[in-house]
Design an enzyme around this catalytic site. Structure first.
Site, PDB file in Angstrom:
ATOM      1  CB  SER A 124      -0.957   0.010   1.188  1.00 36.29           C
ATOM      2  OG  SER A 124      -2.041  -0.838   0.922  1.00 36.29           O
TER       3      SER A 124
ATOM      4  CE  LYS B 292      -3.838   0.770  -1.061  1.00 28.38           C
ATOM      5  NZ  LYS B 292      -4.482   0.389   0.218  1.00 28.38           N
TER       6      LYS B 292
ATOM      7  CE1 TYR C  44      -4.230  -1.067  -4.831  1.00 34.39           C
ATOM      8  CE2 TYR C  44      -4.922  -3.371  -4.752  1.00 34.39           C
ATOM      9  CZ  TYR C  44      -4.594  -2.194  -4.106  1.00 34.39           C
ATOM     10  OH  TYR C  44      -4.614  -2.147  -2.726  1.00 34.39           O
TER      11      TYR C  44
ATOM     12  CE1 TYR D 167      -4.940   1.643   4.172  1.00 36.78           C
ATOM     13  CE2 TYR D 167      -3.526   0.423   5.678  1.00 36.78           C
ATOM     14  CZ  TYR D 167      -3.812   0.883   4.417  1.00 36.78           C
ATOM     15  OH  TYR D 167      -2.961   0.584   3.400  1.00 36.78           O
TER      16      TYR D 167
ATOM     17  CB  VAL E 169      -0.257  -5.917   4.057  1.00 32.82           C
ATOM     18  CG1 VAL E 169      -1.519  -5.337   4.644  1.00 32.82           C
ATOM     19  CG2 VAL E 169      -0.381  -6.132   2.563  1.00 32.82           C
TER      20      VAL E 169
HETATM   21  N1  GLN Z   1      -2.018  -5.327  -2.080  1.00 35.69           N
HETATM   22  C1  GLN Z   1      -2.644  -5.179  -0.810  1.00 35.69           C
HETATM   23  C2  GLN Z   1      -4.144  -5.255  -0.961  1.00 35.69           C
HETATM   24  O1  GLN Z   1      -4.645  -4.674  -1.891  1.00 35.69           O
HETATM   25  C3  GLN Z   1      -2.267  -3.873  -0.204  1.00 35.69           C
HETATM   26  C4  GLN Z   1      -2.943  -3.609   1.114  1.00 35.69           C
HETATM   27  C5  GLN Z   1      -2.058  -2.952   2.116  1.00 35.69           C
HETATM   28  O2  GLN Z   1      -0.842  -2.897   1.981  1.00 35.69           O
HETATM   29  N2  GLN Z   1      -2.647  -2.463   3.192  1.00 35.69           N
HETATM   30  O3  GLN Z   1      -4.829  -5.853  -0.186  1.00 35.69           O
END
Ligand code: GLN
Length: 303
Positions: free
Chosen positions: A64, A67, A191, A239, A257
């Protein structure tokens, strides 16, 4: 005077001594197998020096954290038009939650929850082949880092593609509200690959220099965009754990993650941390503690 190298070494020692790692992400098979007892930290300073401790040359998928780079790329491409499709409010829900999407009529709360990131990637993709969009995206990350040795881990991307039922649900739900302009599977493929970019903590810290406004960092974005991205990292980067991260660390940060965290100390430093075990919110468990130790010792909080 602050001896940053000694401080980072002592933080790394403390993290290994505490041995409170958490569990790697279980829902992506290739991540579930990673040994949790690993830690790295790197800090780029305004004078151009980089300091590290732990496994700072170990690559991990940024997940993430990508992002943030996707948001920068999309703001560069379509500017404020993005905000017609994604909001800028903390969600108070988990990164992969779907609950708010119904009441918000397919309009994700922010670009850092999965639904918002999927819309951002859709905007980045529009009118282009996924391969081309991804190549341009990787080019931006390499330019921010000033290092071309950054690649996508195809196995991790496939691992998520095969199992990512929740992201598929989110993408199709967004499409039902006409907030995806490309076919959901095409957007998800892009993605998942963007999330599977691998970096070391040194590279991650280098990539954040422009957000920290450090002198000599590559000018890939305007100051105005950098401020806004930092604001979103502060309010939404972790989050439903964003309030806790602001309370404990006091700096804009974005987790993944894969166990990585990018942290920005405006005008002072850019920080990359990695430890693959996660806490309750899906953010790096030891990494968050290390960030708190660092800002307690240096006083780098923005507050
Ligand atoms: N690739 C992971 C997902 O889309 C990324 C989520 C994350 O890092 N919080 O679930």
């Amino acid at each position: 005077m602050l001896d940053l190298q000694a401080l980072l070494t002592s933080i790394s020692d403390r993290i290994y001594h505490e041995a409170d790692w958490g569990q790697p992400a279980q829902y992506i098979p290739d991540l579930a197998e990673i040994e949790p007892a690993q830690f790295a930290i790197s800090v780029c300073m305004a004078d151009g020096a980089t300091y590290s401790a732990g496994l700072a040359n170990q690559r991990f998928t940024i997940q993430s954290i990508s992002k943030v780079f996707a948001l920068i790329a999309t703001l560069g491409r379509i500017g404020d038009q993005l905000w017609a499709r994604v909001d800028r409010e903390p969600s108070g829900t988990a990164f992969d939650s779907i609950v708010l999407l119904e009441s918000d009529k397919g309009h994700p709360r922010n670009p850092f929850v999965n639904a918002g990131a999927i819309v951002t990637t859709d905007a980045l993709l529009s009118g282009r082949e996924p391969k081309l969009a991804l190549a341009e995206f990787l080019h931006l990350v390499r330019a921010m880092t000033e290092d071309d040795d950054i690649h996508i881990n195809g196995a991790v991307a496939r691992s998520e593609q095969e199992t990512g039922a929740r992201n598929k649900a989110l993408a199709h739900y967004l499409a039902s509200y006409e907030n995806l302009f490309n076919p959901p599977d095409l957007v998800l493929g892009t993605y998942f690959h963007q999330c599977a970019i691998e970096m070391t903590t040194i590279q991650l810290a280098r990539a954040g220099r422009v957000l920290a406004g450090l002198k000599g960092s590559p000018r890939v974005m305007s100051l105005n965009h950098a401020r806004r991205v930092n604001a979103l990292m502060m309010t939404c980067g972790h989050y439903d754990g964003s309030g806790d991260f602001a309370f404990r660390v006091g700096l804009p940060g974005k987790s993944g993650v894969g166990g990585g965290i990018l942290i920005i100390a405006p005008n002072v430093a850019s920080i990359g941390i990695w430890s693959p075990g996660l806490n309750f919110y899906g953010n790096s468990n030891a990494g968050t503690r290390a960030a708190a130790y660092l800002t307690q010792e240096t006083g780098w909080s923005v507050f």
